[in-house]
Each structure stands twice: as C-alpha cells, then as structure tokens.
Design a protein around this motif. Structure first.
Motif, short mmCIF file in Angstrom:
data_model
loop_
_atom_site.label_atom_id
_atom_site.label_comp_id
_atom_site.label_asym_id
_atom_site.label_seq_id
_atom_site.Cartn_x
_atom_site.Cartn_y
_atom_site.Cartn_z
N MET A 1 -4.03 20.02 -7.82
CA MET A 1 -2.88 19.37 -7.88
C MET A 1 -2.29 19.23 -9.27
N GLY A 2 -2.94 19.17 -10.48
CA GLY A 2 -2.31 19.31 -11.42
C GLY A 2 -1.11 18.06 -12.45
N ILE A 3 -0.08 18.44 -13.23
CA ILE A 3 0.52 17.31 -13.80
C ILE A 3 1.63 18.01 -12.88
N GLU A 4 2.34 16.62 -12.67
CA GLU A 4 4.25 16.12 -11.77
C GLU A 4 4.80 15.23 -13.13
N LYS A 5 5.92 15.99 -13.83
CA LYS A 5 6.67 15.14 -14.58
C LYS A 5 7.66 15.49 -13.51
N ARG A 6 8.17 13.69 -13.98
CA ARG A 6 9.13 13.26 -13.12
C ARG A 6 10.16 13.02 -14.31
N PHE A 7 11.31 13.22 -13.76
CA PHE A 7 12.42 12.74 -14.41
C PHE A 7 12.97 11.96 -13.13
N VAL A 8 13.59 10.49 -13.53
CA VAL A 8 13.88 9.85 -12.72
C VAL A 8 15.09 9.35 -12.93
N ASN A 9 15.96 9.91 -11.27
CA ASN A 9 17.32 9.11 -10.93
C ASN A 9 17.10 7.65 -11.06
N GLY A 10 18.03 7.03 -12.48
CA GLY A 10 18.78 5.53 -12.03
C GLY A 10 18.30 4.83 -13.01
N ALA A 11 17.69 5.41 -14.06
CA ALA A 11 16.45 5.00 -15.36
C ALA A 11 17.87 5.33 -16.43
N PRO A 12 17.54 4.35 -17.57
CA PRO A 12 17.86 5.24 -18.73
C PRO A 12 17.98 6.60 -18.62
N GLN A 13 18.99 7.47 -19.57
CA GLN A 13 18.93 9.00 -19.62
C GLN A 13 18.23 8.84 -21.30
N PRO A 14 16.70 10.16 -21.31
CA PRO A 14 16.54 9.96 -22.14
C PRO A 14 17.01 10.57 -24.03
N ILE A 15 16.83 9.63 -24.62
CA ILE A 15 17.39 9.89 -26.20
C ILE A 15 16.85 10.40 -27.19
N VAL A 24 -0.44 12.72 -13.42
CA VAL A 24 -1.97 13.35 -13.16
C VAL A 24 -3.57 12.26 -12.07
N GLY A 25 -2.89 13.06 -10.93
CA GLY A 25 -4.14 12.52 -9.65
C GLY A 25 -3.21 11.18 -9.13
N ASP A 26 -4.27 9.80 -9.35
CA ASP A 26 -3.34 8.81 -8.76
C ASP A 26 -3.26 8.12 -10.53
N LEU A 27 -3.25 8.73 -11.18
CA LEU A 27 -2.12 7.67 -12.13
C LEU A 27 -1.22 8.24 -12.91
N VAL A 28 -0.20 7.07 -13.73
CA VAL A 28 0.78 7.73 -14.05
C VAL A 28 1.44 7.63 -15.52
N PHE A 29 1.91 7.97 -16.10
CA PHE A 29 2.18 7.25 -17.96
C PHE A 29 3.62 7.84 -17.66
N ILE A 30 3.73 6.39 -18.27
CA ILE A 30 5.27 6.13 -18.62
C ILE A 30 6.02 6.48 -19.57
N THR A 31 6.41 6.92 -20.42
CA THR A 31 6.85 7.14 -21.45
C THR A 31 7.74 5.45 -21.69
N GLY A 32 7.29 4.92 -22.91
CA GLY A 32 8.13 4.06 -23.30
C GLY A 32 9.95 3.91 -23.00
N GLN A 33 10.09 2.83 -22.47
CA GLN A 33 11.31 2.28 -21.84
C GLN A 33 11.93 1.27 -23.15
#
Length: 131
Positions: A1-15, A24-33
């Motif tokens: 399975m591994g790690i899936e890194k996501r860039f989300v269209n419609g979310a603010p562009q990263p600075i 990772v598995g059934d958990l998602v770690f969301i960058t500070g917005q």
C-alpha cells in the motif's frame, strides 16, 4: 500500500514545499491550513474568528478530497499567534464538530507564514467506501 501523497485541486496553493495530505493506510495526515482564500490564493488577514472559519473551510476542502470529514478527525493541532484569542478560536473550531470532539493540542506561536494568526493541521480516518 505505501504512502499516497496528495495535492488537492481547489484547495489553497501551498506557500512552501508540501503536499496537502499524505495517506498511510486508513489515516490521512493533513498539512496545516492557513486562512488563504482558495479562489485568489490571498491570505485572509481579518479577525481571529474570520481567519479560523477560513482555515476550517480549507480543511473541509482537503478532508472531502481524500474521502474523510470532520466527523472522522482523530487529532488536530491549532496554532495561534495570540492566546488572548483562545476562547474566540475555540468557539469557531468547535462549531465544525459534533461531540465527542477529537483530541487536540493548541500552541501559542510568535508568528505564522504569510502573517496569518491561525493555522490548524489534522489527522483523520478515511472510512471504507461501499464500492
């Protein structure tokens, strides 16, 4: 399975150099917005209430894109530049959840990127889909 890194269209562009979310598995770690307006990618530098709502709305965009929701958040961290606004930020933050609330840490900081006063990151569960 591994790690899936996501860039989300419609979310603010990263600075800065980061992905919006890493699964990772059934958990998602969301960058500070931050309180960034997705349509303009400009920082909303209003009141703590206004900034907290924008931050939570940005988190909702990412949560939905990865198949989760506020009801599945297990942990969050809130960063604020002035602890005198602790109750104000808490009131807005709590309005996005139903009881029982996820675990949380609140950290007073001397500054945040872009001049923001509020930032929130999260870890959430991604429930199985009925495919």
């Amino acid at each position: 399975m591994g790690i899936e890194k996501r860039f989300v269209n419609g979310a603010p562009q990263p600075i800065a150099p980061f992905s919006h979310a890493c699964r990772v598995g059934d958990l998602v770690f969301i960058t500070g917005q931050m309180p960034t307006v997705p349509e303009t990618n400009e920082m909303l530098l209003g009141t703590f209430t206004e900034q907290t709502h924008r931050v939570m709305q940005n988190l909702a965009i990412v949560l939905e894109a990865v198949g989760s929701a506020f009801e599945h958040v297990v942990q969050s961290r809130v960063f604020i530049t002035n602890m005198g606004h602790f109750d104000e930020v808490n009131g807005v933050y709590a309005s996005y959840f139903e009881n029982p609330l996820p675990t949380r840490t609140c950290i007073g900081v001397t500054g945040l990127a872009g001049g923001a006063d509020v930032e929130v990151d999260m870890i959430a569960w991604i429930p199985p889909t009925d495919d």
